[in-house]
Design a protein around this motif. Sequence first.
Motif, mmCIF file in Angstrom:
data_model
loop_
_atom_site.group_PDB
_atom_site.id
_atom_site.type_symbol
_atom_site.label_atom_id
_atom_site.label_comp_id
_atom_site.label_asym_id
_atom_site.label_seq_id
_atom_site.Cartn_x
_atom_site.Cartn_y
_atom_site.Cartn_z
ATOM 1 N N VAL A 232 91.904 -77.636 -30.193
ATOM 2 C CA VAL A 232 91.198 -78.959 -30.444
ATOM 3 C C VAL A 232 90.481 -78.821 -31.645
ATOM 4 C CG1 VAL A 232 89.458 -78.465 -28.676
ATOM 5 C CG2 VAL A 232 90.064 -80.757 -29.456
ATOM 6 N N ALA A 233 90.252 -79.744 -32.344
ATOM 7 C CA ALA A 233 89.202 -79.710 -33.659
ATOM 8 C C ALA A 233 88.549 -80.929 -33.009
ATOM 9 C CB ALA A 233 89.975 -80.140 -34.973
ATOM 10 N N ILE A 234 86.842 -80.535 -33.309
ATOM 11 C CA ILE A 234 85.841 -81.578 -32.961
ATOM 12 C C ILE A 234 84.993 -81.888 -34.108
ATOM 13 C CG2 ILE A 234 83.885 -82.189 -31.099
ATOM 14 C CD1 ILE A 234 85.131 -79.866 -29.502
ATOM 15 N N THR A 235 84.785 -82.975 -34.520
ATOM 16 C CA THR A 235 83.962 -83.384 -35.339
ATOM 17 C C THR A 235 83.188 -84.570 -34.962
ATOM 18 O OG1 THR A 235 83.763 -84.102 -37.949
ATOM 19 C CG2 THR A 235 85.584 -85.015 -36.514
ATOM 20 N N GLU A 236 81.959 -85.102 -35.617
ATOM 21 C CA GLU A 236 81.168 -86.119 -35.423
ATOM 22 C C GLU A 236 81.321 -86.977 -36.385
ATOM 23 O OE1 GLU A 236 77.188 -84.736 -34.501
ATOM 24 O OE2 GLU A 236 78.001 -83.469 -32.959
ATOM 25 N N ASP A 237 81.048 -88.316 -36.026
ATOM 26 C CA ASP A 237 80.615 -89.182 -36.794
ATOM 27 C C ASP A 237 79.026 -89.815 -36.257
ATOM 28 O OD1 ASP A 237 80.446 -91.450 -38.745
ATOM 29 O OD2 ASP A 237 82.507 -92.286 -38.221
ATOM 30 N N LEU A 244 90.186 -84.097 -31.222
ATOM 31 C CA LEU A 244 91.238 -84.185 -31.761
ATOM 32 C C LEU A 244 92.259 -83.037 -31.355
ATOM 33 C CD1 LEU A 244 89.842 -84.866 -35.351
ATOM 34 C CD2 LEU A 244 90.849 -86.672 -33.658
ATOM 35 N N ASP A 245 93.252 -83.398 -30.652
ATOM 36 C CA ASP A 245 94.003 -82.256 -29.965
ATOM 37 C C ASP A 245 95.629 -82.199 -30.376
ATOM 38 O OD1 ASP A 245 94.769 -84.433 -28.373
ATOM 39 O OD2 ASP A 245 93.955 -83.813 -26.632
ATOM 40 N N ASP A 246 96.039 -82.996 -31.313
ATOM 41 C CA ASP A 246 97.169 -83.045 -31.819
ATOM 42 C C ASP A 246 97.440 -81.998 -32.688
ATOM 43 O OD1 ASP A 246 97.692 -84.519 -34.489
ATOM 44 O OD2 ASP A 246 96.157 -85.478 -33.286
ATOM 45 N N ALA A 247 98.693 -81.323 -32.575
ATOM 46 C CA ALA A 247 98.767 -80.034 -33.463
ATOM 47 C C ALA A 247 98.774 -80.362 -34.843
ATOM 48 C CB ALA A 247 100.082 -79.608 -33.050
ATOM 49 N N ASP A 248 99.106 -81.405 -35.242
ATOM 50 C CA ASP A 248 99.226 -81.720 -36.911
ATOM 51 C C ASP A 248 97.622 -81.673 -37.237
ATOM 52 O OD1 ASP A 248 101.862 -81.696 -37.075
ATOM 53 O OD2 ASP A 248 102.225 -83.636 -37.116
#
Length: 284
Positions: A232-237, A244-248
């Motif tokens: 998972v990639a995690i970012t902030e607004d 965001l956990d979809d592979a692409d």
Amino acid sequence: MSTDYQQARAALGVRLRELRLACPDGRLTGTQLAELLGWPRTKVSKLENGRQAATPEDLRAWAGATGQPELEGELQARLKGFESHIRSFRRQLTAGYRPVQETWNSEIAKSRAVQAWEGTVVAGMLQTADYARHVLIRYADLHQNPHRDIDDAVRARIQRQQWLYQPGKAFHIILWEAALHALVCPPSVLAAQLDRLAGAIGLDTLTLGIIPFGASLKISCADGFLILDDRVAITEDWHAELWLDDADTVATYRRVWDMLGESAVYGADAHNVINNARRSLAAG
């Protein structure tokens, strides 16, 4: 508001309109449905056009009023799907700041490899308590949220750092040099924070990179993010965390990470950048 979030909310609105028009006993107008539910007429319009976020109770009432209660599960799954990926601070903070930090702690606890990029503040894994307190207070002010449990949240954030000393964990953190100069706290607090950073270099579980101001950049220094075990990639607004956990998508963030890493310096060179920032602060 994030584009992905708005698109998901709009798609749910389209589905709600379909249910209203497909009532077993004949289609309902928006006004008729609002009267059945005891809602303002504008609420039906806002939900169908994605201008208002539905609650689970709204979806249950909508399915029942349109004579299709068996479709409530589908609607709830749609809502849960995009809310699990777009975690608004407004909703998270209703329970306070400590639960947010504890959620992060549980994620770090089950991750073996953590990659973090921050361009304007020191990464949470390396913050001192005073620095963390000032950062959290600024976000509380932004979201017009009381400071009632800030100290509990600070303790929870600092507790996360126990994993820096746990064998088998690997933390890879890259900071832009701007984070070493940004006065998001009093100068004395920043000085102690820089000392903490310098002291962390050399931990066997930590790789700390600094991108100097004069470095040639492979990609722009944009929003901060974390990658946990490539799952998972995690970012902030400003309004929400994006999980965001979809592979692409995770692969995209991994490429960004690799590009940022090419511009960073490590070890003694990173130590020199931190020491220069410390001297600049003292001279100021």
